[in-house]
Design a protein around this motif. Structure first.
Motif, PDB file in Angstrom:
ATOM      1  N   TYR A 181       2.604   7.527 -14.527  1.00  0.00           N
ATOM      2  CA  TYR A 181       1.504   6.836 -13.864  1.00  0.00           C
ATOM      3  C   TYR A 181       0.321   6.634 -14.796  1.00  0.00           C
ATOM      4  N   LYS A 241       3.655   0.637 -10.114  1.00  0.00           N
ATOM      5  CA  LYS A 241       3.416  -0.116  -8.875  1.00  0.00           C
ATOM      6  C   LYS A 241       4.541  -1.113  -8.632  1.00  0.00           C
ATOM      7  N   GLN A 242       4.956  -1.784  -9.688  1.00  0.00           N
ATOM      8  CA  GLN A 242       6.048  -2.745  -9.572  1.00  0.00           C
ATOM      9  C   GLN A 242       7.349  -2.053  -9.174  1.00  0.00           C
ATOM     10  N   ARG A 281       7.201  -1.299  -5.509  1.00  0.00           N
ATOM     11  CA  ARG A 281       7.413  -2.518  -4.720  1.00  0.00           C
ATOM     12  C   ARG A 281       8.893  -2.881  -4.672  1.00  0.00           C
TER      13      ARG A 281
END
Length: 61
Positions: free
Chosen positions: A19, A27-28, A31
């Motif tokens: 992170y 984040k991708q 998702r």
């Protein structure tokens, strides 16, 4: 019991590194995981579980 705490600390350190170094990529990835069917996520989790147990077994044997 101390080995468990060490293992949890290592997991947190590795997750934190991912992170910290690549927040956009994480984040991708999250998702993309939301779009995967539960069966695929479950299979991936079980594979990680088996590999982790095998690694611990090989090292601690």
């Amino acid at each position: 019991m101390s080995d468990l705490w060490v293992a949890l600390g290592l997991v947190l350190a590795l997750e934190g590194t991912l992170y910290a170094l690549a927040p956009g990529a994480m984040k991708q990835a999250i998702r993309q995981m939301l779009d995967l069917p539960d069966t695929i996520l479950r299979a991936g989790g079980l594979a990680a579980l088996v590999i982790g147990v095998l690694v611990v077994w090989a090292v601690r044997g």
